[in-house]
Design a protein around this motif. Structure first.
Motif, short mmCIF file in Angstrom:
data_model
loop_
_atom_site.label_atom_id
_atom_site.label_comp_id
_atom_site.label_asym_id
_atom_site.label_seq_id
_atom_site.Cartn_x
_atom_site.Cartn_y
_atom_site.Cartn_z
N GLY A 49 30.33 1.84 -45.34
CA GLY A 49 31.41 2.79 -45.56
C GLY A 49 32.61 2.67 -44.51
N PHE A 164 24.07 6.88 -53.54
CA PHE A 164 25.46 7.49 -53.88
C PHE A 164 26.58 7.39 -53.18
CE2 PHE A 164 22.34 9.79 -56.47
CZ PHE A 164 22.41 9.48 -57.68
N LEU A 165 26.37 7.55 -51.95
CA LEU A 165 27.52 7.48 -50.80
C LEU A 165 28.26 6.20 -51.00
CD1 LEU A 165 26.03 9.40 -47.74
CD2 LEU A 165 27.83 10.05 -49.44
N ARG A 167 29.25 4.41 -53.26
CA ARG A 167 29.92 4.34 -54.62
C ARG A 167 31.21 5.62 -54.35
NH1 ARG A 167 24.94 4.01 -59.38
NH2 ARG A 167 23.85 2.82 -58.11
N LEU A 168 31.00 6.54 -53.48
CA LEU A 168 31.90 7.42 -53.33
C LEU A 168 32.85 6.98 -52.37
CD1 LEU A 168 29.88 10.70 -53.17
CD2 LEU A 168 30.87 9.91 -54.99
N VAL A 169 32.59 6.03 -51.52
CA VAL A 169 33.52 5.84 -50.36
C VAL A 169 34.90 5.09 -51.04
CG1 VAL A 169 34.08 4.23 -48.32
CG2 VAL A 169 31.80 5.59 -48.38
N VAL A 171 36.37 5.97 -53.49
CA VAL A 171 37.19 7.08 -54.29
C VAL A 171 37.71 8.04 -53.15
CG1 VAL A 171 36.93 8.81 -55.94
CG2 VAL A 171 35.59 6.81 -56.41
N PHE A 172 36.69 8.40 -52.43
CA PHE A 172 37.22 9.45 -51.35
C PHE A 172 37.58 9.11 -49.97
CE2 PHE A 172 34.64 11.37 -54.68
CZ PHE A 172 35.75 12.40 -54.91
N VAL A 176 34.05 10.91 -46.68
CA VAL A 176 33.04 11.47 -47.34
C VAL A 176 31.44 11.12 -46.95
CG1 VAL A 176 32.50 9.41 -48.84
CG2 VAL A 176 31.93 11.41 -49.81
N ALA A 180 29.26 14.73 -45.65
CA ALA A 180 28.05 14.47 -46.30
C ALA A 180 26.88 15.14 -45.27
CB ALA A 180 27.34 13.19 -47.11
N THR A 254 22.89 -0.63 -54.02
CA THR A 254 22.49 0.85 -53.75
C THR A 254 21.23 1.28 -54.58
OG1 THR A 254 24.20 1.42 -55.39
CG2 THR A 254 24.80 1.17 -53.08
#
Length: 398
Positions: A49, A164-165, A167-169, A171-172, A176, A180, A254
């Motif tokens: 990330g 999940f993290l 995949r969120l990086v 986007v956010f 993020v 978390a 992941t």
């Protein structure tokens, strides 16, 4: 009434207290022990990330992660000497608030040097919290059950984070990751008022004789722990980058890491079942050999099934081997100080692995990193064999 039998919780102040030796208390204490070091369980997501979300180089991302764990080693070692002098609940509240603050500040920083510095500070604070939590767990009637629950929490939530993290990086952003961690600390903070008092036992009376510590096998055990943790974590920190470089999709990577983390808990369950029935040397050699084979298999990570099996195998053996390595330290010193020192060398290994890997994988040399990890595991086995055989021979007459 047994520990797990339903019982009316004690009430102190405005919050009901769960029974100190209950299963629910084990869950709450597991969160407390995990909060200070949760980033280790999501190390691969953290490094990847920082690369994809904060624009750090692979080398810089690895150094940020290793600084976090080096700080934890300092904090954990400090906790050994001060924990008896501090009220554990107030200390935990203070430390958790500091952790949340540092994590929130980290969401705003993308400069590698600043991140390295602030994550080192975060590690010191988190290491203190781990020391506090372990001291409280030691005051329970069945600490081994709580340590078992601790592994369940770490592997279970770590698996979710790895799944999940990453995949969120995109986007956010990289923030993020630290959000978390801050959220985990906040949830743990909300659990604290429901824990019992866990008063420290009185100090034992000083004895006239002092136990002799066998330093040569103990130092070899420390070396085995350090090398094992460094080799495993050095590769694990860059496992997402290895998968990407091998042509695998982020979703597959992941999902694999999440599943491997959950299945890996079986390794610690096997230790509980086997105990010392077969001594230490044979389980250690078997576990280290399987870890070595699984690590070498990452040379063929471009094959999805090999990547999947290698991750699961090394996760299981990691959870299987490390309890035996740490247990050797405790066996050489019944007072417990060497066990605490073994935990210190464990954290040094967890920190040094990504630090060394940063200079190897930072240039995209994933194949070299795999070979280096395999050599580290081989040296770990050679170092651990002598103290394991010595302890096994001491057990045989009994």
């Amino acid at each position: 009434m047994t520990d797990d039998a339903p019982a009316a919780p004690a009430v102190s102040g405005r919050f009901p207290k769960v029974p100190e030796n209950s299963l629910l208390a084990s869950v709450l204490l597991s969160f407390l022990a995990t909060a200070g070091l949760f980033y280790v369980n999501i190390m691969a997501a953290l490094v990847d990330g920082l690369i994809s979300g904060a624009g750090l180089t692979p080398k810089a991302a690895g150094l940020v992660a290793s600084a976090n764990v080096y700080g934890a080693a300092v904090g954990a070692l400090t906790a050994v000497f001060i924990i008896r002098r501090l009220p554990w609940r107030r200390t935990a509240i203070t430390v958790l608030l500091l952790l949340i603050s540092v994590d929130l500040v980290s969401t705003l920083i993308k400069v590698p040097e600043l991140l390295i510095a602030i994550r080192f500070v975060h590690g010191i604070i988190g290491g203190l919290l781990v020391g506090v939590a372990f001291a409280v767990i030691a005051r329970t009637r069945t600490p081994d059950r709580t340590f078992g629950m601790l592994l369940v929490v770490q592997f279970g939530l770590g698996g979710l984070g790895l799944m999940f993290l990453p995949r969120l990086v995109p986007v956010f952003g990289h923030g993020v990751l630290f959000m978390a961690l801050a959220t985990f600390s906040a949830v743990t903070l909300a659990m604290l008022p429901f824990l019992g008092e866990y008063r420290a036992p009185p100090r034992p009376a000083p004895t006239a004789t002092k136990a002799v510590v066998r330093w040569i096998p103990l130092v070899l055990a420390f070396a085995g722990i350090f090398l094992f943790q460094a080799a495993n974590m050095g590769l694990a920190a860059y496992i997402i980058g290895l998968g990407k470089a091998s042509g695998l999709t982020l979703g597959f990577i992941t999902d694999t890491l999440g599943a491997a983390n959950w299945i890996g808990a079986l390794g610690s369950v096997m230790v509980v079942i086997l105990g010392l029935r077969f001594g230490r040397a044979r389980p250690l050699l078997l576990g280290l050999a399987l870890t070595l084979v699984g690590t070498w298999a990452f040379h063929f990570a471009h094959l999805p099934m090999v990547f999947l099996v290698a991750n699961i195998a090394t996760a299981v053996t990691w959870a299987f081997v490390i309890p035996y390595l740490l247990g050797m330290c405790a066996a050489f010193d019944k007072a417990g100080q060497m066990a605490a020192l073994g935990g210190f060398f464990s954290k040094l290994g967890l920190a040094s692995g990504p630090a060394v890997a940063a200079f190897v994988a930072g240039g995209g040399e994933y194949q070299g990193l795999i070979t280096l990890a395999a050599v580290g595991l081989l040296c770990s086995g050679l170092a651990a064999l002598t103290p394991a055989l010595l302890l096994d021979r001491q057990r045989q007459p009994a």
